[in-house]
Every structure is written in structure tokens, then in C-alpha cells.
Design an enzyme around this catalytic site. Structure first.
Site, short mmCIF file in Angstrom:
data_model
loop_
_atom_site.label_atom_id
_atom_site.label_comp_id
_atom_site.label_asym_id
_atom_site.label_seq_id
_atom_site.Cartn_x
_atom_site.Cartn_y
_atom_site.Cartn_z
NE ARG A 114 -4.24 -1.75 1.66
CZ ARG A 114 -4.46 -2.65 2.61
NH1 ARG A 114 -3.83 -2.57 3.76
NH2 ARG A 114 -5.34 -3.60 2.43
CE LYS A 151 -1.45 13.71 -14.96
NZ LYS A 151 -1.82 14.24 -16.30
CD GLU A 163 5.62 15.35 -23.10
OE1 GLU A 163 5.01 16.41 -22.88
OE2 GLU A 163 5.06 14.23 -23.07
CE LYS A 211 4.53 17.16 -14.68
NZ LYS A 211 4.65 15.90 -15.38
CD GLU A 259 -4.93 16.11 -15.90
OE1 GLU A 259 -3.75 15.73 -15.83
OE2 GLU A 259 -5.72 15.70 -16.74
NE ARG A 273 -0.20 16.77 -13.31
CZ ARG A 273 0.50 15.99 -12.53
NH1 ARG A 273 0.27 15.97 -11.24
NH2 ARG A 273 1.44 15.20 -13.02
CG ASN A 299 -3.05 16.19 -19.97
OD1 ASN A 299 -2.03 15.58 -19.66
ND2 ASN A 299 -4.09 16.30 -19.16
CG HIS A 326 -0.11 14.65 -23.75
ND1 HIS A 326 0.55 15.82 -24.04
CD2 HIS A 326 0.80 13.85 -23.12
CE1 HIS A 326 1.80 15.73 -23.60
NE2 HIS A 326 1.98 14.56 -23.04
CG HIS A 354 -2.50 9.65 -24.49
ND1 HIS A 354 -3.06 10.10 -23.31
CD2 HIS A 354 -1.17 9.84 -24.36
CE1 HIS A 354 -2.09 10.54 -22.52
NE2 HIS A 354 -0.94 10.39 -23.12
CG HIS A 397 4.66 10.06 -24.79
ND1 HIS A 397 3.31 9.89 -24.78
CD2 HIS A 397 4.90 11.18 -24.06
CE1 HIS A 397 2.75 10.84 -24.07
NE2 HIS A 397 3.69 11.65 -23.62
#
Ligand code: NAD
Ligand code: GLY
Length: 347
Positions: free
Chosen positions: A111, A133, A175, A217, A227, A231, A235, A238, A242, A255
């Protein structure tokens, strides 16, 4: 040494940036803590001396196509087989793929155990190692399983980029260029603009770029860790990217390449919708092309499948796609009301 900090509701941590920082690693590995290294089989060959510092290691297969449940299962079972305990820590040594997978393993095993990020690609040094993330890809799309889980510290050594292949430098640059288009959303108080810097230089200083990107960032993540608003600007490009990566089975484009292709689609969409003028549209394309970042612009694939994958993006809200669109120099907005016809025109 340059230092930045990220302050979220439950965690505060530093980002340290210094050429040669890896050789100071012992300073960060206290004797009374057991450290478990997670890296991939490519980096294990390139950095054997660093790897051999760790008695406990988990070495995963290299590549985006291994960023999946199987590798996640392998990592967590290996950590448990090696009897990791809650007070132990994970050291992640790798690019965004290793970082996202290992970060999620750190969030999940027992955990949650602490973890140190040592990003080794430009992409990871300017983006993925910061902000918490974590996760992996599924056949339904990119990064659809994961958690927000912040590291204890991020140690960035730009000299690690000396061994990074040129193609991977380029992918990280996707990026970096992204920050040119969102920097005014990220911070209202700047003495440096990524866009002006990159427009006017032929030989960018990586340490400078990494520091500036991480500063932007860190500010965004400190304001909106999970987000719920701001935030989402990170993206930019993105939602298209994706879908591009998924529709090509995570094999054809990196990517960063997909993000660059996606940013071009977003610029075209904004222009078609009258949100930007031709001059800013051209500036966007010119900056992406200056560094030769988008191998292609529009893919020769089933566009309805592409659109269907876009609609499984995490940012979909009440079945409506939310797309980040440029509106002026350094500024974007999140649009939730774009028709499918308009999207189909730009993919
Ligand atoms: P990657 O981790 O696959 O690394 C690219 C290649 O470079 C790999 O072959 C790797 O072994 C090699 N490599 C890494 N460091 C090296 C070095 N110093 N010298 C030589 N070779 C080296 O890819 P990436 O571009 O770093 O990361 C892409 C991933 O990051 C994607 O899965 C993307 O979804 C994720 N990402 C996550 C976030 C986030 O916020 N968590 C942000 C952006 C991207
Ligand atoms: N790379 C997008 C984010 O960290 O939010």
C-alpha cells in the site's frame, strides 16, 4: 546545484539538478534504509557500476510495449519475493516508461513505499519524473491504470543524456516545445520564456531547459496535483498523441513524436475554429519543425477508430472529449464542445 520544490497537499519534495549528480548518489542513500533499484535491461548494460551499488534490483524489459500489466505484476512480485518492507525505498532509474511503472509499483506494493526518481531521458527529466503521475497502458488506451503518487525526491543529472540516442533526445524535445505553447498558463511570473529561447537558439543548453521546464511543471503540480483544472494544460497535444500511440500499438512512434504530431492537430483545429490567426498557426508549426519533431502529421489509419480511442481518454467528461487548444502565444484553453466533424478534419 539547482533546486526546485513541489508542494502538494500531502507531500513536499525537492527536485535537484546538477551535472554529475549520479556520482553523489551515496549522499542520498542513507545506511539505515534498504533501497530497491528498478531499472530496465538496456540501462543495466549501459550503467553497470551504478546498478551494482544495489543488492536488491528489479530489471524490467525495455520499451513502451512492455508498459503493461504484465510488467507491473512482475515488478510487484519481484519486490515481494525480495521481501521489501514498508520502511524500505525504491530507486527508479530510467525514462518515462520505467518511471511510470515503478512509481505505480511504489504506490501499490504494501500500500505504498517511498521512492526516489532518477530520470535518465530528456522526456523524464523535463516532465514525467515530476508530478507523481504513475501507471501503465492497456489495450483500451494509454496510461488508463495508475495513481497520483509523488516521489520523495527527484535527482536529475543532465550528463546522463550523453548516452541517450539522438531519436530519444528528439522525443524529449516534443515535451520541451510543448511548454512554449502553455507557459503563460503555467506561470504568470516569468523572467524566461521557453518559446523565445528555443526560437532564438540553435544549440539549446539542456541544463537550462530542464530547470525551466521543471520550474513550470512544479508550479502547476503544486497548484493542482490531481488535475482538477490547471494541470490539464500539460496535456496539450496528448489527447491526439495517446490515440496515435494506441492505434499504432505503441510500436511506431515514440510518445514525444506522437505529442508533436498531436500539437500540430491541435493548432490546425484551433485555426479552423477561429481561435488563432494564421500567423500563430505558422509559428506553432515552425517551432515543431525547427527541431524536426513530428515525423508525420496525419496518419493513414481508420479515422473513426482513431476518434473512438480519443474518446476513451481520461479527460473525457460525460462522454465529451476535452481538448487543449492554443488561443494565443504561450496560452491554451480546455475546450469541451468540439464537434466530431471538426476533429475528423484534423486527424
Ligand atoms: P523510455 O522510458 O522508453 O526511454 C526511451 C529509451 O531510452 C529506452 O530504450 C531506454 O532504455 C533508453 N534510455 C533511457 N535513458 C537512457 C540513457 N541515459 N542512455 C541511453 N539510453 C537510455 O521513454 P521516455 O520517452 O523516457 O518516456 C515515455 C513514457 O513517459 C511514455 O510512456 C509516457 O506516457 C510517459 N510520460 C509520463 C508522464 C508523467 O507525467 N508521468 C509525462 C510524460 C510522459
Ligand atoms: N505530463 C502531464 C502531467 O504530468 O500532468
Amino acid at each position: 546545484m539547482k533546486k526546485l520544490s513541489v508542494k502538494t497537499k500531502n507531500k513536499e519534495y525537492d527536485i535537484l539538478i546538477k551535472n554529475g549528480l549520479l556520482s553523489d548518489i551515496d549522499t542520498f542513500l542513507s545506511n539505515d534504509t534498504k533501497f530497491f533499484l528498478i531499472t530496465n535491461d538496456n540501462l543495466a548494460k549501459i550503467y553497470p557500476d551504478f546498478i551494482s551499488k544495489f543488492k536488491n534490483r528489479v530489471i524490467i524489459k525495455d520499451g513502451e510495449n512492455h508498459k503493461n500489466f504484465e510488467t507491473f505484476q512482475f515488478i510487484t512480485e519481484e519486490l515481494l519475493r525480495q521481501r521489501i518492507e514498508r520502511k524500505d525505498k525504491i530507486v527508479v532509474f530510467g525514462g518515462g516508461v520505467t518511471g511510470d511503472l515503478a512509481g505505480y509499483a511504489a504506490a501499490s506494493v504494501l500500500r505504498g513505499v517511498g521512492f526516489i526518481q532518477i530520470p535518465t531521458t530528456l522526456l523524464a527529466q523535463v516532465d514525467s519524473s515530476v508530478g507523481g503521475k504513475t501507471g501503465f497502458n492497456t489495450k483500451y488506451g494509454k496510461n488508463l491504470v495508475g495513481a497520483f503518487y509523488q516521489p520523495d525526491i527527484v535527482l536529475i543529472d543532465p550528463s546522463l543524456l550523453k548516452t541517450l540516442p539522438e531519436k530519444e533526445i528528439k522525443t524529449g524535445f516534443g515535451e520541451v516545445v510543448k511548454y512554449c505553447f502553455i507557459e503563460k498558463n503555467c506561470s504568470s511570473n516569468q523572467d524566461f520564456y521557453m518559446c523565445d529561447y528555443l526560437k532564438n537558439t540553435e544549440n539549446p543548453d539542456y541544463s537550462e531547459i530542464i530547470y525551466r521546464a521543471c520550474a513550470l511543471k512544479a508550479e502547476v503540480v503544486s497548484n493542482d496535483e490531481k488535475e482538477s483544472g490547471l494541470r490539464a494544460v500539460l496535456n496539450f497535444g496528448h489527447t491526439f498523441a495517446h490515440a496515435i500511440e494506441t492505434v499504432t500499438n505503441f510500436e511506431t512512434y515514440t510518445h514525444g513524436e506522437a505529442v508533436s504530431m498531436g500539437m500540430k492537430s491541435a493548432f490546425e483545429l484551433s485555426y479552423n475554429l477561429g481561435l488563432i490567426d494564421k500567423s500563430y498557426y505558422n509559428q506553432g508549426f515552425e517551432l515543431i519543425d525547427k527541431f524536426n519533431l513530428a515525423p508525420l502529421y496525419k496518419l493513414d489509419v481508420d479515422k473513426n477508430l482513431y476518434l473512438k480511442i480519443m474518446k476513451s481518454d481520461k479527460k473525457v467528461l460525460s462522454s465529451h472529449l476535452r481538448i487543449v487548444l492554443p488561443i494565443s502565444k504561450g496560452m491554451v484553453k480546455i475546450a469541451g464542445d468540439i464537434s466530431e466533424t471538426e476533429i475528423l478534419k484534423v486527424i
